[in-house]
Design a protein around this motif. Structure first.
Motif, PDB file in Angstrom:
ATOM      1  N   ALA A  95      -1.611 -20.277 -35.683  1.00  0.00           N
ATOM      2  CA  ALA A  95      -2.497 -20.013 -34.547  1.00  0.00           C
ATOM      3  C   ALA A  95      -3.966 -20.255 -34.888  1.00  0.00           C
ATOM      4  O   ALA A  95      -4.703 -20.849 -34.096  1.00  0.00           O
ATOM      5  N   GLN A  98      -4.565 -23.945 -35.008  1.00  0.00           N
ATOM      6  CA  GLN A  98      -4.511 -24.493 -33.655  1.00  0.00           C
ATOM      7  C   GLN A  98      -5.838 -24.259 -32.931  1.00  0.00           C
ATOM      8  O   GLN A  98      -6.398 -25.171 -32.310  1.00  0.00           O
ATOM      9  N   GLY A 171      -2.154 -19.872 -28.308  1.00  0.00           N
ATOM     10  CA  GLY A 171      -1.327 -21.009 -27.906  1.00  0.00           C
ATOM     11  C   GLY A 171      -1.482 -21.333 -26.434  1.00  0.00           C
ATOM     12  O   GLY A 171      -1.600 -22.505 -26.049  1.00  0.00           O
ATOM     13  N   TYR A 187       3.107 -25.849 -29.505  1.00  0.00           N
ATOM     14  CA  TYR A 187       3.323 -24.434 -29.796  1.00  0.00           C
ATOM     15  C   TYR A 187       2.950 -24.123 -31.234  1.00  0.00           C
ATOM     16  O   TYR A 187       3.186 -24.924 -32.145  1.00  0.00           O
ATOM     17  N   ASN A 188       2.362 -22.931 -31.456  1.00  0.00           N
ATOM     18  CA  ASN A 188       2.012 -22.549 -32.817  1.00  0.00           C
ATOM     19  C   ASN A 188       3.206 -21.883 -33.499  1.00  0.00           C
ATOM     20  O   ASN A 188       4.201 -21.522 -32.865  1.00  0.00           O
ATOM     21  N   GLU A 191       4.470 -18.499 -32.269  1.00  0.00           N
ATOM     22  CA  GLU A 191       5.267 -18.558 -31.045  1.00  0.00           C
ATOM     23  C   GLU A 191       6.697 -18.986 -31.352  1.00  0.00           C
ATOM     24  O   GLU A 191       7.658 -18.422 -30.813  1.00  0.00           O
TER      25      GLU A 191
END
Length: 264
Positions: A95, A98, A171, A187-188, A191
């Motif tokens: 995350a 990201q 996300g 998607y991270n 997730e």
């Protein structure tokens, strides 16, 4: 005397490594293939080290894929390995990585004040081509929403709920603001690790039989063929379904669910 052409290996990295020499103007695919080989050599050196995440350790092929995937996102090899996990066979950024990647492209992503173990609000703005910023987008994740998705009973959610809420909000807001930046990894890893990043199934409202499916496919195939000369009447032929098509009797066609049904 006749001149003999001698291949110039001094300026051809592929030839230096024993591969067939690249043409003067190599294609993008050829360049990528050479980079993949080089990434593989790096991966063989790093796969057993502690610099590689546990999910990639001793897996040089996966390390190679991670390096190449990170390169497409603009990350250096070591940054890719520190920022990426493979969850159930799917590579994903963590995350924080990201969020940082989206911010590095000029987009704004921030956490609103007051984040807690019960609720996290994250906002973001897309940076447009002219340098201006678009409308503020918002993602709100709280414990009731997580509970509805069956997340709160998982180990990580019990231990660090605020971190998991933040990852979920990250996300979601990053996909809203900069989907083009994350196209390869939407998607991270947080997730994916809780197993609930799959798209919501659509509702089934119509049924068809095997004959109709195959007949429509054959019609579309014939209609797509180039036509030479005067047009002829399109024939609708009954397809050969074989001796037993009972396995197809209950085939269902998924239709998009009503927008109000999927509202969070």
């Amino acid at each position: 005397m006749t001149d003999i052409a001698v291949p110039d290996t001094a300026h051809n990295p592929a030839a230096q490594q024993g591969y067939p020499p690249m043409p003067q103007t190599p294609s993008a695919l050829m360049v990528w293939a050479l980079e993949a080989r080089q990434a593989g050599q790096i991966a063989n050196s790093l796969a057993k080290t502690s610099f590689v995440p546990q999910s990639l350790r001793n897996k040089p092929a996966d390390v190679t894929a991670a390096i190449l995937a990170g390169q497409e996102l603009g990350l250096q090899p070591m940054a890719s390995l520190r920022s990426m996990d493979v969850i159930q066979g799917t590579p994903a950024l963590r995350a924080h990585a990201q969020r940082g990647l989206v911010q590095s492209h000029g987009h704004k992503v921030w956490i609103e004040a007051g984040a807690s173990r019960e609720k996290v609000v994250m906002k973001g703005q897309r940076r447009e081509a002219d340098g201006t910023y678009g409308e503020v987008q918002e993602s709100v994740w709280d414990i009731p929403r997580a509970a509805e998705m069956g997340l709160t009973g998982k180990a990580e959610w019990k231990k660090q709920p605020q971190t998991m809420l933040t990852a979920r909000a990250t996300g979601e807001i990053c996909r809203l603001v900069a989907a083009d930046v994350l196209y390869a990894m939407p998607y991270n890893s947080e997730e994916l690790s809780d197993g609930s990043a799959e798209p919501t199934p659509v509702r089934v409202t119509a049924r068809v039989d095997t004959a109709e499916i195959l007949a429509n496919a054959e019609t579309a195939k014939r209609a797509a063929r180039p036509v030479s000369g005067p047009p002829t009447e399109l024939r609708h032929e009954q397809p050969d379904l074989g001796e037993d098509d009972s396995a197809w009797d209950d085939v269902q066609v998924a239709q998009p669910a009503d927008a109000n049904d999927g509202a969070a």
